[in-house]
Scaffold this motif. Structure first.
Motif, mmCIF file in Angstrom:
data_model
loop_
_atom_site.group_PDB
_atom_site.id
_atom_site.type_symbol
_atom_site.label_atom_id
_atom_site.label_comp_id
_atom_site.label_asym_id
_atom_site.label_seq_id
_atom_site.Cartn_x
_atom_site.Cartn_y
_atom_site.Cartn_z
ATOM 1 N N THR A 170 40.335 50.363 40.623
ATOM 2 C CA THR A 170 39.459 49.207 40.720
ATOM 3 C C THR A 170 38.238 49.338 39.814
ATOM 4 O O THR A 170 37.713 50.439 39.606
ATOM 5 C CB THR A 170 38.985 48.991 42.164
ATOM 6 N N ARG A 185 42.688 40.600 41.458
ATOM 7 C CA ARG A 185 42.262 41.262 42.695
ATOM 8 C C ARG A 185 43.485 41.739 43.463
ATOM 9 O O ARG A 185 44.483 41.043 43.554
ATOM 10 C CB ARG A 185 41.433 40.314 43.575
ATOM 11 N N GLU A 189 41.864 50.344 46.502
ATOM 12 C CA GLU A 189 40.980 50.803 45.437
ATOM 13 C C GLU A 189 41.745 51.355 44.245
ATOM 14 O O GLU A 189 41.171 51.527 43.174
ATOM 15 C CB GLU A 189 40.023 51.869 45.972
ATOM 16 N N ARG A 190 43.014 51.656 44.426
ATOM 17 C CA ARG A 190 43.861 52.067 43.310
ATOM 18 C C ARG A 190 45.292 51.598 43.587
ATOM 19 O O ARG A 190 45.744 51.577 44.721
ATOM 20 C CB ARG A 190 43.810 53.575 43.077
ATOM 21 N N ARG A 247 38.437 42.463 48.755
ATOM 22 C CA ARG A 247 39.495 42.520 47.748
ATOM 23 C C ARG A 247 38.826 42.896 46.435
ATOM 24 O O ARG A 247 38.003 42.155 45.907
ATOM 25 C CB ARG A 247 40.198 41.165 47.641
ATOM 26 N N TYR A 248 39.181 44.058 45.898
ATOM 27 C CA TYR A 248 38.498 44.593 44.732
ATOM 28 C C TYR A 248 39.173 44.152 43.438
ATOM 29 O O TYR A 248 40.358 43.831 43.388
ATOM 30 C CB TYR A 248 38.460 46.124 44.809
ATOM 31 N N TRP A 249 38.356 44.167 42.371
ATOM 32 C CA TRP A 249 38.824 43.761 41.045
ATOM 33 C C TRP A 249 39.551 44.891 40.333
ATOM 34 O O TRP A 249 39.211 46.069 40.487
ATOM 35 C CB TRP A 249 37.633 43.332 40.180
ATOM 36 N N PHE A 250 40.529 44.511 39.519
ATOM 37 C CA PHE A 250 41.252 45.435 38.644
ATOM 38 C C PHE A 250 41.378 44.780 37.269
ATOM 39 O O PHE A 250 41.284 43.563 37.118
ATOM 40 C CB PHE A 250 42.658 45.722 39.193
ATOM 41 N N SER A 272 35.593 47.763 40.723
ATOM 42 C CA SER A 272 34.525 47.410 41.664
ATOM 43 C C SER A 272 33.793 48.633 42.211
ATOM 44 O O SER A 272 32.993 48.499 43.137
ATOM 45 C CB SER A 272 35.102 46.609 42.846
#
Length: 245
Positions: free
Chosen positions: A108, A76, A82-83, A3-6, A110
Motif C-alpha cells: 500500500t 484500493r 496493506e499488501r 481501504r488503502y491505496w495501491f 497509504s
C-alpha cells in the motif's frame, strides 16, 4: 476498516521482454513497458484471487489494467489489506508453469497515513497515562488485617519511573465500630531525608466505611508514597489503594 491505496508508484510498471539485442559481449532483450495489460490481484497470505477492488474513481473493479505507459494505476484493496499480490491472468500463462511464480508483492502507498494514525493513537494513550512509559494506571496497595491502631506505615513505595507520576485515584476502606471513625492520610515521602508531606486525607465513618477520591496531585520523580491512619474507636481490616500512572 480503511481501504488503502495501491499502485501509481515509480516501480509500479509492467515490463515485458522485447526483441533480442546484443550489446558488446552481452546478449539480452529490450524491456517494453506493457500497456493495456490486465492484471489480477491476489490475497498475500492465501493466494486467493481478490475481486473486491475499487479504481481511482471509487468504482468497483475485479482486475487492474495498466495505462499507456505500462504503469499500474491507483486502486484500493479490500478493507484492511496493506499488501497484496499482483500478476498476470493465470489463463494467459503456459500450462506447464506455476502461476504463483508470476505474482509479485505490491504494498500500500497509504503507509504515511497509517503511521500518522498510529502516532495519534500512541499520543492519546500517553496523554491519558500521564507519560510515555505507562499506558494504564497500576495500584499501590497497603493492607492491615485485624485490629487497627493509629500509625504511619513503615512501607514506602518509591517512584523509580524516571518521571513524575500522576495519581488517578485513592481508595480506602475498613470495618469500623458503631461510633468509630478513621482519617487515612497519604504522604509523599522525601527518599533522601525521610520527610513526609500529607497530600490527601480520607475520613472513614460507620456511614461511609469506603471512600474513593480523584486527586489533583502527583508523585515527583524519585519521591515515595506511604500512608498513615488516625483511629477513633474500634476499626479493623484496613485497605488503602493508590492508583498511579
Amino acid at each position: 476498516m480503511a481501504r488503502y491505496w495501491f499502485g501509481d508508484q515509480t516501480a509500479d510498471v509492467v515490463v515485458a521482454a522485447g526483441e533480442q539485442v546484443e550489446v558488446a559481449s552481452l546478449i539480452g532483450r529490450y524491456a517494453i513497458l506493457a500497456p493495456s495489460t490486465s492484471l489480477h490481484v491476489f490475497d498475500y497470505e492465501t493466494g486467493d484471487r481478490v475481486l473486491d477492488l475499487l479504481d481511482a474513481a471509487a468504482q468497483p473493479v475485479t482486475s487492474v489494467v495498466t495505462g499507456d505507459d505500462g504503469r499500474i494505476p491507483r486502486f484500493r484493496g479490500p478493507d484492511g489489506a496493506e499488501r497484496l499480490l499482483i500478476g498476470q491472468d493465470p489463463a494467459t500463462l503456459p500450462e506447464d508453469v506455476d502461476p504463483a511464480g508470476y505474482r509479485w508483492t505490491i504494498v500500500t502507498t497509504s503507509y504515511p497515513d497509517i503511521v500518522d494514525g498510529l502516532r495519534a493513537r500512541i499520543a492519546a494513550l500517553e496523554a491519558d497515562s500521564g507519560g510515555e512509559y505507562v499506558s494504564s494506571a497500576h495500584p499501590l496497595l497497603w493492607a492491615a488485617p485485624g485490629e487497627i491502631d493509629s500509625q504511619i506505615s513503615a512501607h514506602v513505595v518509591a517512584n523509580l519511573d524516571g518521571r513524575d507520576q500522576t495519581v488517578a485515584h485513592v481508595r480506602a476502606s475498613a470495618i469500623l465500630g458503631e461510633t468509630a471513625s478513621m482519617d487515612v492520610t497519604v504522604y509523599i515521602v522525601d527518599m533522601i531525608t525521610g520527610g513526609r508531606t500529607p497530600t490527601e486525607v480520607l475520613t472513614l465513618t460507620t456511614a461511609d466505611p469506603a471512600l474513593t477520591v480523584t486527586p489533583t496531585w502527583g508523585v515527583p520523580d524519585g519521591a515515595g508514597l506511604t500512608v498513615g491512619v488516625e483511629v477513633d474507636g474500634d476499626a479493623q481490616d484496613l485497605t488503602v489503594q493508590v492508583m498511579v500512572k
